[in-house]
Design an enzyme around this catalytic site. Structure first.
Site, PDB file in Angstrom:
ATOM      1  N   PHE A 703     -73.680   6.871  -9.896  1.00 50.59           N
ATOM      2  CA  PHE A 703     -73.950   8.259  -9.554  1.00 50.59           C
ATOM      3  C   PHE A 703     -74.832   8.989 -10.569  1.00 50.59           C
ATOM      4  O   PHE A 703     -75.205  10.117 -10.341  1.00 50.59           O
ATOM      5  CB  PHE A 703     -72.638   9.039  -9.435  1.00 50.59           C
ATOM      6  CG  PHE A 703     -71.739   8.536  -8.343  1.00 50.59           C
ATOM      7  CD1 PHE A 703     -72.017   8.822  -7.015  1.00 50.59           C
ATOM      8  CD2 PHE A 703     -70.629   7.767  -8.634  1.00 50.59           C
ATOM      9  CE1 PHE A 703     -71.194   8.360  -6.000  1.00 50.59           C
ATOM     10  CE2 PHE A 703     -69.793   7.304  -7.624  1.00 50.59           C
ATOM     11  CZ  PHE A 703     -70.084   7.595  -6.294  1.00 50.59           C
ATOM     12  N   LYS A 720     -77.062  13.541 -19.184  1.00 50.83           N
ATOM     13  CA  LYS A 720     -76.769  12.824 -17.955  1.00 50.83           C
ATOM     14  C   LYS A 720     -77.176  13.667 -16.757  1.00 50.83           C
ATOM     15  O   LYS A 720     -76.805  14.831 -16.657  1.00 50.83           O
ATOM     16  CB  LYS A 720     -75.277  12.531 -17.886  1.00 50.83           C
ATOM     17  CG  LYS A 720     -74.874  11.892 -16.576  1.00 50.83           C
ATOM     18  CD  LYS A 720     -73.514  11.276 -16.666  1.00 50.83           C
ATOM     19  CE  LYS A 720     -72.435  12.327 -16.552  1.00 50.83           C
ATOM     20  NZ  LYS A 720     -71.114  11.700 -16.622  1.00 50.83           N
ATOM     21  N   ASP A 819     -65.186   6.191 -10.788  1.00 50.55           N
ATOM     22  CA  ASP A 819     -65.962   4.974 -10.980  1.00 50.55           C
ATOM     23  C   ASP A 819     -65.638   4.418 -12.361  1.00 50.55           C
ATOM     24  O   ASP A 819     -66.233   4.810 -13.347  1.00 50.55           O
ATOM     25  CB  ASP A 819     -67.457   5.319 -10.852  1.00 50.55           C
ATOM     26  CG  ASP A 819     -68.345   4.077 -10.900  1.00 50.55           C
ATOM     27  OD1 ASP A 819     -67.809   2.955 -10.836  1.00 50.55           O
ATOM     28  OD2 ASP A 819     -69.577   4.246 -11.007  1.00 50.55           O
TER      29      ASP A 819
END
Ligand SMILES: *[C@@H]1O[C@H](CO)[C@@H](O)[C@H](O)[C@H]1NC(C)=O
Ligand SMILES: *[C@@H]1O[C@H](CO)[C@@H](O)[C@H](O)[C@H]1NC(C)=O
Ligand SMILES: *[C@@H]1O[C@H](CO)[C@@H](O)[C@H](O)[C@H]1NC(C)=O
Ligand SMILES: *[C@@H]1O[C@H](CO)[C@@H](O)[C@H](O)[C@H]1NC(C)=O
Length: 967
Positions: A703, A720, A819
């Protein structure tokens, strides 16, 4: 102009830096315009040139070009003229940040024959007009300085020859591509060349004129080794090759560059020894070679000339040379994250202000000569094997504002003198064996923001001096968890008005719970003490508090109804007390744990049924995501895949407004951390500059995309970007997502990547972290980033990961991972994992996906089987993913191997001892009998974690204990 400044003033707080920058530029602007007006009236402009200038205004969007009403263009902002006879000509032209995008403006500028300085930086050009590259552009003949930086020029680097006088060429932060052969050849006067932040590939160019003094090639994709021909540039003062893909040994020929002042080799793949010749370049004052794969010893005499040295995050070994930290004039030394051993040198310079030695294997004691380092402001010695006590003399370092001695083997009492370091902002002594009382003077430190003394053996009572604290205290995090502190909590604790987190758990506190500081917003943890009396109803006034843990005490009486009205509460832990009566009715999103209170009745009205079963707890845990769905969200207005990475943040979208306003609108930066090291270092526009260049990408996960950003002070952060294009990101608003990040930002655990700041734009979210990335566990285990990882490293990774997960699941507001895989666990060093992407479960809405949760949650191989039919993330699901990682560490195989999921394969072999043997990575298990038996114990844990039934899997807390026992 008045209007402009008052407009800036009204910008909200997060724009502080920007506002400052605005004021600064405003003053600079005033300055230059006053200078222009103050100058003697210039001769009228040559008529040809005057008409060219009129043409130019027409090309600059609506009056963005200030002060063009004057009839003489020489008095316009950004224009300078010189006059030889009765007429003047334009020599300087600065059109920076005007939102220009139409490259036909170059045609016009090409006719300004006498131009010497041209600055078109911070616009939105995507190409240059062809005429610019031909000799018909007569302007080129006299040009000495050309600045096209921070545009969006997307083209191969063209032939820049034909500028016989050009000395300064700045093409940084564009998207120039291709390799460099002869394009920069015929520029005989070149002194300064900046190509930073483009997409250039191939070898480092060495075809420029030998007159070059500054060469900045950082943030491209140059590869190969550092060419020896670079050492022909005898006049070089600045060489920056950082953030490229350079490999191999560095030629040891720096003596050929006798004027070199700054040498930056950071963040490449360089290896071999640090070139020893660097030690002997007398003019060299700054040298950075951090984040490479350098090995060998620190060259002797390296700090003889160099004042600012950064060798952090390499594989340098050996001891720190005894004279390394002593030279007068030395300012900053960063050796964090190497394999250094031996003692800290005793001779310390009185000018050294920054010393970072964390994350090595240093041993011995902290030298008592530390007091000689009078200028020290940052001292980080954490995560080593330092022994002995904290020297009294540290109290002489009056300028310290960050002191981190955490995770060592320090023992004994803390000298009172540490309490006299009044500038301290961050004090971290956690995870040592310190004992004795907490110096009362700590509570007199007026600037202290964070005090973490957790996991030591401090005894005695909480200092009564807390009561002396005035309202000006800035303490916001007080963590004394896991000590032996006794006595009662002083009433005056309520005077810590800035406190947002108070962790006093796992001590021996007695007495009643006093009134708590009203601003507490993250965590109030008083668990595992001997507190008695009833729960004061005024705790209900803590309307910002999110986690309240009062478990394992002797609290009695009823649970006050006021707790049910705490607006921010998400987790209330009351278990194992003697509470009685009925429990108030809490809103559905509050997770209440009340087991172990025999007298407590269910207050939900359903017939007083006992709730000690914990069933409710479980139910609530698994709905965390759904709740997050209600609470949290993100603006997905026009959430279109970012058209191009190279879109500049400085692009001015609305031609009617000034650049500053446009930037203010676009960069919506928020600091979460209050750590002044970060607050002073983080520069949002730099961060945005970094993400606009795909060369800065160092990791992509399912992602997220991670970029490396170097701040103006030289420190590096990870930025990020969340790939919002995925439609599963739920619709909501930015404010709520911001709030959620603020909460996550208050978490503090060395095995969790905690956000420090964020920027939200309409299309994307960017989150800033400390940059400590050596690679992911995947890289090290499966991608050949190292030789076979030894068992101690694998065990440390497993243990650290378990600590991080236990923390996320239990210690504070529960955070579930969407995740969790070896690709989302980063390594700070070979044995220090950090869990990344912790915010995802807060913003991904599973119900927005087309299929079941298993189609979006995480990575194939890590997805627990039950996700195929449930729509909720669970802690048990995270335990499963963790189990798969354990199996990877045990087997050395990836999560899916030959088309079979590793967990299924391991379970199928788990029946007999012989078969279990086959599961283990024989390269590691055969190294010793001790390793072999430890691996078998860990295998049992892993198999329990990947049990098919979620109920059969252990909780992370038990996993952690089992791992500890397996050691
Ligand atoms: C004005 O400048 C142009 C070049 O830009 C030059 O050709 C011309 O001779 C100048 N005119 C006068 C009157 O100096
Ligand atoms: C033109 O700009 C350069 C660089 O900023 C400066 O040094 C020079 O003084 C300027 N020339 C004039 C005539 O103002
Ligand atoms: C290097 O600098 C010196 C002094 O400024 C100068 O004389 C010399 O020409 C320069 N070398 C080259 C190759 O330009
Ligand atoms: C960087 O270098 C490595 C090894 O030489 C190579 O495998 C990789 O593809 C290079 N990356 C880029 C972006 O050029």
């Amino acid at each position: 102009m008045e209007e402009r400044s008052s407009c800036s003033c009204s910008s909200s707080g997060f724009l502080l830096q920007l506002v400052l920058a605005l004021f600064l530029s405003l003053f600079l602007f005033l300055d230059s315009s006053m200078a222009a007006t103050a100058a003697p009236p210039s001769a009228p402009l040559n008529t040809t040139q005057a008409s060219i200038m009129k043409e130019l205004i027409a090309m600059v969007p609506n009056s963005a070009w200030w002060n063009t009403s004057d009839s003489n263009p020489c008095r316009w902002d950004g224009v300078n003229c010189s006059s030889s006879n009765s007429l003047s000509v334009v020599t300087n032209l600065t059109l920076s940040g005007y939102g220009l995008s139409n490259s036909s403006i170059f045609e016009t500028i090409c006719s300004l024959d006498n131009l010497q300085f041209l600055d078109l930086s911070k616009n939105s050009f995507i190409n240059l007009s062809p005429r610019f590259f031909t000799s018909s552009c007569s302007m080129k003949a006299g040009l000495r300085s050309l600045n096209l930086s921070s545009n969006s020029i997307l083209m191969p680097l063209g032939d820049f020859s034909g500028f016989p006088l050009l000395e300064v060429l700045d093409l940084s932060f564009n998207s120039f591509s291709g390799s460099i052969s002869t394009q920069l050849n015929s520029l005989p006067k070149m002194r300064s060349l900046n190509l930073s932040g483009n997409s250039l590939v191939g070898d480092v160019p060495t075809s420029m004129a030998l007159s070059l003094e500054e060469l900045v090639l950082s943030s491209n994709q140059f590869s190969g080794s550092i060419p020896k021909a670079l050492f022909n540039y005898r006049n070089l003062t600045m060489l920056d090759l950082s953030q490229n893909n350079l490999t191999g040994d560095v030629p040891d020929e720096f003596l050929k560059l006798p004027k070199l002042r700054t040498l930056i080799l950071s963040a490449n793949n360089l290896s071999g020894n640090i070139p020893g010749s660097v030690s002997n370049v007398i003019s060299l004052s700054r040298f950075a070679a951090n984040q490479n794969y350098f090995t060998g010893l620190i060259p002797s005499g390296i700090t003889k000339n160099v004042k600012m040295l950064d060798l952090s995050y390499n594989n340098i070994s050996g001891v720190i040379p005894s004279d390394m930290l002593s030279p007068v004039g030395l300012q900053s030394v960063d050796l964090t994250g190497n394999n250094l051993e031996g003692p800290i040198p005793r001779n310390l310079s009185s000018t050294l202000y920054r010393l970072r030695l964390g994350d090595n294997s240093l041993n011995g004691t902290i030298p008592n000569t530390i007091g000689d380092a009078l200028a020290l402001a940052y001292l980080e010695l954490d995560s080593n094997h330092l022994m002995g006590s904290i020297p009294l003399e540290l109290g002489k370092c009056k300028n310290l504002f960050l002191l981190n001695l955490g995770s060592n083997e320090l023992k004994g009492p803390v000298p009172d003198a540490i309490g006299s370091l009044d500038k301290l902002v961050v004090l971290k002594l956690q995870m040592n064996s310190l004992d004795g009382p907490i110096p009362s003077a700590f509570f007199g430190l007026a600037n202290l923001n964070t005090m973490n003394l957790s996991q030591n053996s401090f005894t005695g009572e909480l200092p009564r001096e807390i009561s002396k604290l005035s309202k000006k205290t800035k303490l916001s995090v007080l963590n004394l968890q896991g000590n032996k502190i006794s006595g009662s909590i002083p009433n005056s604790i309520s005077l810590l008005t800035s406190l947002i987190e108070l962790s006093l758990g796992n001590n021996a506190l007695t007495g009643i719970i006093p009134t708590m500081p009203i601003k507490l917003s993250a965590v109030l943890n008083l668990s595992h003490n001997h507190l008695s009396g009833s729960i004061p109803s005024n705790i209900g006034l803590l309307s910002d508090l999110e986690v309240l843990d009062l478990s394992y005490n002797d609290l009695s009486g009823e649970v006050p109804a006021s707790l049910a009205s705490m607006q921010s509460l998400t987790q209330l832990v009351l278990s194992y007390n003697n509470l009685s009566g009925s429990i108030p009715i809490f809103p559905g999103h509050v997770e209440v744990t009340d087991t172990g209170n025999p007298g407590l009745k269910n207050g939900t009205g359903d017939n007083g049924k006992d709730t000690t079963s914990g069933k409710r707890t479980h139910g609530i845990f698994i709905t965390v995501v759904a709740i997050a769905g209600a609470l949290v969200g993100l603006c997905l207005l026009g959430a279109i895949l970012m058209v191009s990475y190279s879109k500049r943040i400085y692009r001015v979208e609305d031609e009617g407004s000034s650049t500053e306003e446009a930037v203010a609108r676009i960069i919506n930066g928020h600091l979460i951390t209050m750590n002044s090291i970060h607050t002073s270092a983080i520069d949002f526009s730099k961060a945005m500059e970094a993400v606009s260049n795909h060369n800065n990408i160092f990791l992509k996960t399912r992602f997220c995309t991670y970029y490396k950003a170097v701040m103006p002070n030289g420190s590096t952060y990870s930025v990020k970007r969340l790939n919002w294009s995925d439609k599963i990101f739920q619709i909501g608003n930015q404010q709520k997502f911001g709030n959620e990040l603020e909460v996550l930002g208050k978490l503090s655990n060395s095995n969790v990547m905690v956000p420090l700041a964020y920027v939200l734009t309409e299309e994307n979210a960017y989150i800033l972290y400390e940059h400590m990335h050596k690679g992911t566990v995947f890289d090290f285990l499966h991608a050949g980033m190292s030789d076979v990882l030894d068992w101690p490293s694998r065990y440390s990774i497993a243990f650290g990961l378990a600590q991080g997960l236990t923390f996320l699941h239990g210690c504070t507001q529960p955070v579930l991972l969407l995740d969790l895989s070896t690709r989302t666990v980063h390594l700070k060093s070979m044995n220090e994992p950090q869990i990344g992407d912790i915010e995802l479960s807060k913003i991904v809405d599973p119900s927005k996906s087309s299929g079941s949760l298993s189609t979006i949650a995480g990575t194939v191989g890590y997805i627990p089987p039950e996700y195929a039919y449930t729509m909720r993330l669970t802690m048990a699901g995270n335990v499963y993913s963790f189990g798969v990682i354990l199996l990877e560490l045990l087997t050395g195989k990836p999560s899916v191997c030959d088309g079979i999921e590793l967990a299924k394969w391991a379970l199928s072999l788990s029946g007999s001892p012989d078969q279990r043997e086959q599961i283990l990575d024989s390269r590691v298990s055969r190294t010793s009998a001790a390793v072999h038996s430890q691996m078998l114990s860990v295998l049992n844990i892993a198999l329990a974690c990947v049990a098919l039934s979620p109920d059969a899997r252990p909780k992370m807390r038990s996993v952690l204990r089992m791992l500890l026992n397996a050691k």
